[in-house]
Design a protein around this motif. Structure first.
Motif, PDB file in Angstrom:
ATOM      1  N   PRO A  20       1.327   2.080  -6.632  1.00  0.00           N
ATOM      2  CA  PRO A  20       1.836   2.038  -4.973  1.00  0.00           C
ATOM      3  C   PRO A  20       1.925   3.079  -4.945  1.00  0.00           C
ATOM      4  O   PRO A  20       1.373   3.524  -3.595  1.00  0.00           O
ATOM      5  CB  PRO A  20       3.733   2.115  -5.046  1.00  0.00           C
ATOM      6  N   ILE A  62      -1.939  -2.368   2.107  1.00  0.00           N
ATOM      7  CA  ILE A  62      -0.205  -2.259   2.306  1.00  0.00           C
ATOM      8  C   ILE A  62      -0.121  -3.075   1.939  1.00  0.00           C
ATOM      9  O   ILE A  62       1.075  -3.592   1.617  1.00  0.00           O
ATOM     10  CB  ILE A  62      -0.655  -2.048   3.699  1.00  0.00           C
ATOM     11  N   LEU A 108       3.272  -3.435  -1.028  1.00  0.00           N
ATOM     12  CA  LEU A 108       4.270  -4.129  -0.599  1.00  0.00           C
ATOM     13  C   LEU A 108       4.852  -4.936  -1.652  1.00  0.00           C
ATOM     14  O   LEU A 108       5.700  -5.279  -2.517  1.00  0.00           O
ATOM     15  CB  LEU A 108       4.388  -4.588   1.259  1.00  0.00           C
ATOM     16  N   ARG A 150       7.774  -4.893  -4.995  1.00  0.00           N
ATOM     17  CA  ARG A 150       8.684  -6.045  -4.920  1.00  0.00           C
ATOM     18  C   ARG A 150       8.326  -6.338  -6.079  1.00  0.00           C
ATOM     19  O   ARG A 150      10.223  -6.322  -6.912  1.00  0.00           O
ATOM     20  CB  ARG A 150       8.532  -6.591  -3.765  1.00  0.00           C
TER      21      ARG A 150
END
Length: 127
Positions: A10, A110, A114, A118
């Motif tokens: 990330p 992006i 995401l 998760r």
């Protein structure tokens, strides 16, 4: 900096999206990358060279997006098809081409960000 299944972390995605917007908007202004931009590019995704916290990474991305929006507000429609060059080789494109590429490339990262977050969250909750 977690990399589940070896995918990009990330933190990398946060750094990279900020950098992509910064670099492509630099080319849109008919400028070349400076030493700071080249250094930032070289440390994207490297936790040993990046000392930024999650908060700092998200703030840096937010600032870059805000700066880009301000820049876009000043763009004159009749300049969008003007020629631009990318990088040292001056690969040909147009002003709108740079803006569209910045958007598409950022959105791709992006999306990956995401999904990765998760997976990391799910893995940490099930540990």
């Amino acid at each position: 900096w977690e990399k589940p299944a070896g995918v990009a972390s990330p933190a990398f995605h946060l750094q990279h999206v900020r950098g992509v917007i910064d670099r492509l908007f630099t080319y849109a202004r008919k400028e070349q990358l400076n030493e700071e931009q080249m250094y930032s590019l070289s440390i994207e995704g490297n936790p040993q060279k990046s000392t930024s916290s999650l908060r700092e990474l998200t703030e840096q991305l937010d600032q870059q997006i805000s700066h880009a929006i301000k820049e876009l507000m000043d763009v004159k429609e009749d300049t969008l098809t003007e020629a631009r060059g990318v990088g040292r080789k001056q690969i040909p494109t147009t002003l709108i081409g740079l803006y569209v590429h910045a958007t598409e490339h950022s959105m791709r990262h992006i999306g990956q960000l995401l999904v990765t977050v998760r997976i990391v969250n799910d893995t940490n909750q099930n540990s």
